[in-house]
Scaffold this active site. Structure first.
Site, PDB file in Angstrom:
ATOM      1  N   ARG A 103     107.265 -65.051  93.072  1.00 49.27           N
ATOM      2  CA  ARG A 103     106.121 -65.497  93.042  1.00 49.27           C
ATOM      3  C   ARG A 103     104.768 -64.757  93.786  1.00 49.27           C
ATOM      4  O   ARG A 103     104.912 -64.369  94.683  1.00 49.27           O
ATOM      5  CB  ARG A 103     105.936 -66.884  93.763  1.00 49.27           C
ATOM      6  CG  ARG A 103     107.074 -67.947  93.365  1.00 49.27           C
ATOM      7  CD  ARG A 103     107.717 -68.898  94.406  1.00 49.27           C
ATOM      8  NE  ARG A 103     108.243 -69.899  94.069  1.00 49.27           N
ATOM      9  CZ  ARG A 103     108.010 -71.031  93.408  1.00 49.27           C
ATOM     10  NH1 ARG A 103     106.850 -71.227  93.354  1.00 49.27           N
ATOM     11  NH2 ARG A 103     108.763 -71.858  92.686  1.00 49.27           N
ATOM     12  N   GLY A 112      97.670 -71.135  89.966  1.00 47.57           N
ATOM     13  CA  GLY A 112      98.077 -70.671  88.610  1.00 47.57           C
ATOM     14  C   GLY A 112      97.142 -69.578  88.085  1.00 47.57           C
ATOM     15  O   GLY A 112      97.366 -69.322  87.096  1.00 47.57           O
ATOM     16  N   ARG A 347     100.505 -75.315 101.726  1.00 47.64           N
ATOM     17  CA  ARG A 347      99.171 -74.829 101.856  1.00 47.64           C
ATOM     18  C   ARG A 347      98.105 -76.015 102.086  1.00 47.64           C
ATOM     19  O   ARG A 347      98.563 -77.187 101.807  1.00 47.64           O
ATOM     20  CB  ARG A 347      98.577 -73.874 100.755  1.00 47.64           C
ATOM     21  CG  ARG A 347      98.650 -74.817  99.334  1.00 47.64           C
ATOM     22  CD  ARG A 347      98.484 -74.021  98.287  1.00 47.64           C
ATOM     23  NE  ARG A 347      98.397 -74.732  96.967  1.00 47.64           N
ATOM     24  CZ  ARG A 347      98.686 -74.549  95.620  1.00 47.64           C
ATOM     25  NH1 ARG A 347      98.669 -73.143  95.577  1.00 47.64           N
ATOM     26  NH2 ARG A 347      98.804 -75.389  94.635  1.00 47.64           N
ATOM     27  N   ARG A 572      52.478 -84.445  99.966  1.00 47.91           N
ATOM     28  CA  ARG A 572      51.318 -83.669  99.242  1.00 47.91           C
ATOM     29  C   ARG A 572      50.247 -84.432  98.346  1.00 47.91           C
ATOM     30  O   ARG A 572      50.835 -85.336  97.494  1.00 47.91           O
ATOM     31  CB  ARG A 572      51.868 -82.726  98.239  1.00 47.91           C
ATOM     32  CG  ARG A 572      52.638 -81.542  98.691  1.00 47.91           C
ATOM     33  CD  ARG A 572      53.713 -80.960  97.535  1.00 47.91           C
ATOM     34  NE  ARG A 572      54.103 -79.668  97.720  1.00 47.91           N
ATOM     35  CZ  ARG A 572      55.394 -79.547  97.879  1.00 47.91           C
ATOM     36  NH1 ARG A 572      56.320 -80.331  97.761  1.00 47.91           N
ATOM     37  NH2 ARG A 572      55.755 -78.201  98.344  1.00 47.91           N
ATOM     38  N   ARG A 628      49.209 -83.905 104.207  1.00 46.91           N
ATOM     39  CA  ARG A 628      48.625 -82.737 104.004  1.00 46.91           C
ATOM     40  C   ARG A 628      47.275 -82.901 103.175  1.00 46.91           C
ATOM     41  O   ARG A 628      47.229 -83.627 102.079  1.00 46.91           O
ATOM     42  CB  ARG A 628      49.292 -81.819 103.238  1.00 46.91           C
ATOM     43  CG  ARG A 628      48.513 -80.478 102.892  1.00 46.91           C
ATOM     44  CD  ARG A 628      49.464 -79.484 102.241  1.00 46.91           C
ATOM     45  NE  ARG A 628      49.705 -79.905 101.013  1.00 46.91           N
ATOM     46  CZ  ARG A 628      50.637 -79.145 100.046  1.00 46.91           C
ATOM     47  NH1 ARG A 628      51.058 -78.040 100.499  1.00 46.91           N
ATOM     48  NH2 ARG A 628      50.651 -79.463  98.911  1.00 46.91           N
ATOM     49  N   GLU A 773      50.811 -70.414 105.950  1.00 47.08           N
ATOM     50  CA  GLU A 773      51.192 -69.901 104.775  1.00 47.08           C
ATOM     51  C   GLU A 773      50.724 -68.632 104.087  1.00 47.08           C
ATOM     52  O   GLU A 773      50.858 -68.381 103.026  1.00 47.08           O
ATOM     53  CB  GLU A 773      51.309 -71.187 103.759  1.00 47.08           C
ATOM     54  CG  GLU A 773      50.053 -71.852 103.525  1.00 47.08           C
ATOM     55  CD  GLU A 773      50.230 -72.968 102.692  1.00 47.08           C
ATOM     56  OE1 GLU A 773      51.174 -73.421 102.034  1.00 47.08           O
ATOM     57  OE2 GLU A 773      49.047 -73.974 102.784  1.00 47.08           O
ATOM     58  N   SER A 792      53.254 -75.814 110.665  1.00 46.76           N
ATOM     59  CA  SER A 792      54.353 -76.220 109.534  1.00 46.76           C
ATOM     60  C   SER A 792      54.295 -75.126 108.522  1.00 46.76           C
ATOM     61  O   SER A 792      53.207 -74.757 108.052  1.00 46.76           O
ATOM     62  CB  SER A 792      53.841 -77.504 108.794  1.00 46.76           C
ATOM     63  OG  SER A 792      55.020 -77.659 107.869  1.00 46.76           O
ATOM     64  N   GLY A 794      54.534 -73.123 105.411  1.00 50.50           N
ATOM     65  CA  GLY A 794      54.636 -73.235 104.027  1.00 50.50           C
ATOM     66  C   GLY A 794      55.297 -72.104 103.519  1.00 50.50           C
ATOM     67  O   GLY A 794      54.821 -71.285 102.762  1.00 50.50           O
ATOM     68  N   THR A 795      56.573 -72.097 103.465  1.00 51.53           N
ATOM     69  CA  THR A 795      57.363 -70.702 103.093  1.00 51.53           C
ATOM     70  C   THR A 795      57.093 -70.358 101.628  1.00 51.53           C
ATOM     71  O   THR A 795      57.338 -69.506 101.179  1.00 51.53           O
ATOM     72  CB  THR A 795      58.736 -71.007 103.574  1.00 51.53           C
ATOM     73  OG1 THR A 795      59.221 -72.184 103.141  1.00 51.53           O
ATOM     74  CG2 THR A 795      58.668 -70.728 105.108  1.00 51.53           C
ATOM     75  N   ASN A 796      56.731 -71.448 100.771  1.00 50.81           N
ATOM     76  CA  ASN A 796      56.577 -71.191  99.358  1.00 50.81           C
ATOM     77  C   ASN A 796      55.312 -70.343  99.155  1.00 50.81           C
ATOM     78  O   ASN A 796      55.494 -69.187  98.636  1.00 50.81           O
ATOM     79  CB  ASN A 796      56.345 -72.318  98.710  1.00 50.81           C
ATOM     80  CG  ASN A 796      57.313 -73.622  98.540  1.00 50.81           C
ATOM     81  OD1 ASN A 796      58.413 -73.094  98.847  1.00 50.81           O
ATOM     82  ND2 ASN A 796      57.007 -74.639  98.439  1.00 50.81           N
ATOM     83  N   ASP A 797      54.295 -70.678  99.615  1.00 49.29           N
ATOM     84  CA  ASP A 797      53.152 -69.646  99.734  1.00 49.29           C
ATOM     85  C   ASP A 797      53.166 -68.628 100.630  1.00 49.29           C
ATOM     86  O   ASP A 797      52.736 -67.322 100.253  1.00 49.29           O
ATOM     87  CB  ASP A 797      52.091 -70.303 100.007  1.00 49.29           C
ATOM     88  CG  ASP A 797      51.349 -71.174  99.186  1.00 49.29           C
ATOM     89  OD1 ASP A 797      51.061 -70.524  97.763  1.00 49.29           O
ATOM     90  OD2 ASP A 797      50.966 -72.468  99.086  1.00 49.29           O
TER      91      ASP A 797
HETATM   92  C1  PEP Z   1      54.451 -74.169 100.742  1.00 48.08           C
HETATM   93  O1  PEP Z   1      53.536 -73.430 100.405  1.00 48.08           O
HETATM   94  O2  PEP Z   1      55.556 -73.944 101.228  1.00 48.08           O
HETATM   95  C2  PEP Z   1      54.315 -75.681 100.710  1.00 48.08           C
HETATM   96  C3  PEP Z   1      55.095 -76.433 101.152  1.00 48.08           C
HETATM   97  O3  PEP Z   1      53.096 -76.134 100.180  1.00 48.08           O
HETATM   98  P1  PEP Z   1      53.039 -75.795  98.476  1.00 48.08           P
HETATM   99  O4  PEP Z   1      54.260 -75.752  97.698  1.00 48.08           O
HETATM  100  O5  PEP Z   1      52.587 -77.649  98.076  1.00 48.08           O
HETATM  101  O6  PEP Z   1      51.951 -75.108  98.104  1.00 48.08           O
HETATM  102 MG    MG Z   2      51.479 -73.996 100.083  1.00 49.87          MG
END
Ligand code: PEP
Ligand code: MG
Length: 908
Positions: A103, A112, A347, A572, A628, A773, A792, A794-797
């Site tokens: 086995r 399996g 197991r 938003r 915001r 941001e 805060s 804004g990690t997207n921007d």
């Molecule tokens: C960002 O930029 O992380 C954010 C939260 O703002 P938005 O996505 O609305 O630009």
């Molecule tokens: Mg933003």
């Protein structure tokens, strides 16, 4: 000293000493199955004698181009001699033969996925001797045909269907439906036919030398580590390729000896719901693979007490003991041979997410593990699958139920029938939702199972392959729906008088085991599970990072709060501007030629905004609500240029053929306003709007927008205060890159807040902060902090501007190429980039906190719901993460994991 490649089960102490005592390393050396067979032997649990060839031997076999390393085979022979002595039988001796099972067993269980060969050691002479010794001719012949079939397919590569065809024909000729009902003469015929199948298909005879059988089987297991299905499984389950598999050689015990023998598979708790009590299947007079393969209809384990009460009692005790020893739910295989119980494997059991949560919580109540361990055992993926949709009760009541089966993996699945795994993959790549329908599933169907939203089989039990795999990967599944007659060649599934063809829609309720025709409407998951609430409560006690939600309206905010959010981290406000009743007012505000006209439009927006904020404050009574100010470029609210142009052309055409003066005047007026609007759209056009007039820049140029939003916020707060609601608005200014911007906006907001408070004769705390941001904002954070009550990120921007990669285009353009080539390790828009973006956050926060040590700082980009990013946020000392409402439970758990891991690494 020469390498030890082989450890007997009773040499577990030596193996553990060799790796320095660490159990995880024992599992690495002997594989999970081998390590546990050794451990059970040490505990005095009845395990058949045997030994393990190490995973190191497998790796050496792979690097040595398929040859067994020096010493491996000699050590196998030596261990066989001891196994012979322990069992009192001799391998290959017709008068008293030892048979063994080979086995596979890797460090992490891969149900399996790799190969097993049973009954090794049989040949014509041994068969005759065994018949004489046991007096049970049927049993010996049945074992022999199993060996030829397994060895033929696993080791010699003959497709199993050739053997199955012989078996089906033999059953039909004998007029029986189960193999166990075949006579001695039938079996003799099958064995001869099997030998011919091997000779014809593999161009070599079935080997009669037991040692040759053993050696070839060990090699086949090593080779199966590199097989396609094992590779696919490893990729899906994230198991490293270089672990290798160990091989276990175990003295055979026989569940197919007669009616005083049995075999079964059982979990120490219910693997679907987590409820206490043993759950499993067994068969009298059968071998293990009959249970797992789902070929014969199994009996529920509770019935073992009726058939073999003593065995049932003994097994229950062992199951409890093993669970206590391993401190987790166990998945065990056992065999009863003529009234003797043997445990062949244990197991940690695979389980649904729902069961994982309940078991972890129950084990705490039973004093087996502590709360922290319970929390650390639940993964973010578990929670994600708990968040699976369910069918709407009303839709289900109206749906046509066509069959039912075992509810082995919960959740609702709606998809089109595909009868084979390759088609399932193809359709799913085309974006179709697929339900894989099979009589049973096998390891090489896994790619199709992963591509499907649900799995349905007509045979098999709770421990069948389909059930295990579906549960592990969180696919809703129903197995053993025996009313279904699946015809794979005509590609039709019939149930009573109904027929369904490939591509027809089915809906599966994996929670109840019901199958419905067509598409049944689904609804959001029910998150009132008391065990989940308990576990998340413990996660809350452990974590130090706060969890808020991104929510723009009252309903979302309520859901977020139910899911455990401690406030809103981002509302938003522009999302409130898009409603059909609001957009024309917003457009008037943007296009107003004079300030008074703009003020009038802005004033019209006030009641809408105030109403929205009231809803949010009500839902979040007593908790912070970050609002915001308007962020996107204004042209996003205007009609598209292309649409306007074609509208103008259309009006011009109609004008040429206008039948009368009145129509002509009407068309001219429309043309005039469309042309004016086009002019305004053109005048607002920016080549790079993401870097243009947006964020705080709007408030700087049009302070009346800031003013009206601030008024709406504080009027709403005053209004709900009258209802006894504790509103805690936090006003957030987006896209700041210079302290003076925030200072200017702060003045506008404060003035308006004070005015509202004076008018209403009420005090509302005025909290004003900003988003970080843009890299410059991070670099001058200390200056900005002088005007901010909170930050805060804004990690997207911030990701977009730090990488200089458009968040709207990169993922569909060059980013996948970068990821495929390993230029970037992960998508920075999904998982926070620690080296760059993370460093900016860390730097900004440290410098801001030199000025304001208690500065509250969160993350509100998409990363706020991503477990790896949450761990980074914890390490930077952020106050909270904010994510979409449905991610809140995942974020609570991930934040607790981050706290536990940080504590562990300090201890270490
Ligand atoms: C960002 O930029 O992380 C954010 C939260 O703002 P938005 O996505 O609305 O630009
Ligand atoms: Mg933003």
């Amino acid at each position: 000293m020469s390498t030890t490649w082989v450890y007997r089960f009773d040499q577990i102490d030596e193996a553990q000493e060799f790796v320095g005592g660490d159990w995880d390393r024992v599992r690495g050396l002997l594989g999970g199955k081998g390590a546990n067979l050794g451990e059970m032997t040490r505990l005095g649990i009845p395990v058949p004698p045997g030994f393990t060839v190490t995973a190191a031997a497998c790796n050496a076999y792979g690097t040595g181009n398929g040859t067994l390393s020096a010493g491996v085979w000699d050590q196998v022979i030596d261990a066989m001699r001891v196994t012979e002595a322990q069992t009192g039988r001799t391998f290959g001796d017709p008068s008293n033969p030892l048979l063994v099972a080979v086995r596979s067993g890797a460090k992490f269980s891969m149900p399996g996925m790799m190969d097993t060969v049973l009954d090794i050691g049989l040949n014509d002479e041994v068969v005759e001797g065994m018949i004489r010794a046991t007096g049970n001719e049927r049993f010996v012949l049945d074992s022999y045909r199993r060996l030829i079939q397994m060895f033929g397919s696993v080791v010699m590569g003959v497709a199993d269907e050739h053997f199955e065809r012989v078996l089906t024909a033999a059953r039909e000729r004998a007029g029986v439906s189960e193999d166990s009902a075949m006579s001695v003469a039938d079996l003799t015929g099958v064995i001869d036919a099997f030998k011919s199948v091997v000779l014809r298909r593999a161009a070599a005879p079935f080997p009669t030398d037991p040692l040759e059988q053993l050696k070839a089987s060990i090699r086949a297991v090593f080779e199966s580590w590199e097989g396609q299905r094992a590779q696919d499984y490893r990729r899906a389950a994230n198991i490293a390729d270089d672990l290798g598999t160990a091989v276990n050689i175990v003295a055979m015990v026989f569940g197919n000896f007669g009616d005083d023998s049995a075999t079964g598979v059982a979990m120490s708790r219910n693997a679907t719901t987590g409820a206490p009590g043993i759950e499993g299947d067994f068969l009298v007079n059968a071998q293990g693979e009959d249970v797992v393969a789902g070929i014969r209809q199994t009996r529920p384990i509770e019935e073992l007490a009726d058939v073999m009460p003593e065995m049932s009692e003994q097994f229950t005790q062992i199951a409890q003991r093993l669970e206590g020893h391993y401190r987790d739910m166990q998945d065990m295989e056992f065999t009863v041979e003529r009234g003797n119980l043997w445990v062949l494997q244990t197991r940690d059991g695979k389980r649904t997410a729902q069961a994982a949560v309940r078991i972890a919580v129950d084990l705490v109540a039973e004093g087996v593990i502590d709360r922290e361990e319970a929390v650390s055992r639940i993964t973010p993926e578990h929670l994600e699958s708990l968040l699976h949709p369910q069918f709407r009760a009303s839709a289900k009541a109206d749906a046509t139920k066509i069959a039912s089966g075992l509810n082995v993996s919960p959740g609702a699945a709606v998809g089109q029938i595909a009868f084979d795994p390759d088609l399932a993959v193809r359709w799913s790549e085309e974006g179709r939702s697929v339900v894989l329908v099979r009589p049973e599933t096998r390891p090489d169907d896994v790619h199709g199972m992963l591509a499907s939203v649900g799995i349905l089989t007509s045979s098999g039990g709770r421990t069948s392959h389909a059930a295990l795999v579906a549960r592990q990967f969180g696919r809703p599944a129903i197995v053993g729906a025996s009313e279904l007659k699946i015809n794979l060649s005509s590609r039709i599934v019939s149930v009573n008088d109904d027929q369904f063809v490939e591509g027809d829609w089915l809906s599966l309720d994996g929670t109840t085991g019901e199958v419905f025709a067509g598409r049944v409407e689904t609804s959001d998951p029910d998150l009132d599970d008391p065990w989940l609430a308990q576990l998340l409560g413990w996660a809350d006690e452990i974590r130090t990072l706060g969890v808020r939600a991104n929510a723009d309206e009252g309903g979302d905010a309520q859901r977020a709060r139910q899911l455990g959010a401690e406030g809103i981290g981002l509302c938003r406000t522009e999302h409130m501007f898009f409603g059909v009743d609001r957009l024309p007012v917003v457009q008037r505000m943007i296009t107003a030629p004079t300030e008074p006209e703009r003020n009038a439009a802005v004033a019209e927006l006030l009641p809408f905004q105030r109403h929205d904020f009231i809803e949010l404050f009500r839902a979040m009574d007593g908790q912070p609500v970050v609002i915001r100010l308007l962020d996107p470029p204004l042209h996003e609210f205007l009609p598209s240029r292309d649409e306007l142009q074609s509208q103008i052309m259309d009006l011009q055409l109609r004008l040429r053929s206008a039948p009368d003066l009145a129509t002509m005047n009407e068309l001219l007026a429309q043309l005039d306003s469309a042309t004016t609007l086009l002019g305004q759209v053109d005048s607002r056009r920016e080549s790079n709007p993401m870097l243009g007039l947006r964020g705080v820049r709007l408030g700087m140029l049009y302070p009346e927008i800031t003013r009206i939003q601030a008024r709406a916020i504080f009027e709403a707060a005053a209004e709900v205060a009258a209802e006894g609601i504790d509103a805690r608005p936090e006003v957030m200014v987006p896209l700041v890159c210079e302290a003076a911007e925030l200072a200017a906006q702060r003045a506008v907001i404060e003035a308006e807040a004070n005015a509202v408070m004076a008018e209403r004769d009420i005090e509302v705390p005025v909290v004003i902060g900003t988003m970080i941001e843009i890299p410059r904002a991070a670099l001058v954070a200390e200056e900005i902090a002088a005007h901010a009550d909170f930050f805060s990120f804004g990690t997207n921007d911030l990701t977009q501007t730090t990488f200089g990669m458009s968040r709207d285009d990169a993922e569909t353009s060059f980013l996948s190429n970068y990821l495929d080539r390993g230029i970037l390790e992960a998508n920075p828009f999904a998982t926070l980039d620690a080296k760059g973006v993370g460093k900016l956050i860390d730097t900004a926060l440290s410098s801001a906190r030199t000025l304001s040590p208690d500065l509250i700082a969160g993350v509100c980009g998409e990363h706020g719901g991503d477990p790896a990013s949450i761990a980074l946020c914890h390490s930077y000392g952020l106050t909270y993460v904010s994510c979409s409402p449905f991610r809140v439970p995942v974020a609570r758990l991930a934040a607790a994991h981050a706290a536990l891991n940080a504590r562990d690494s300090v201890t270490r």
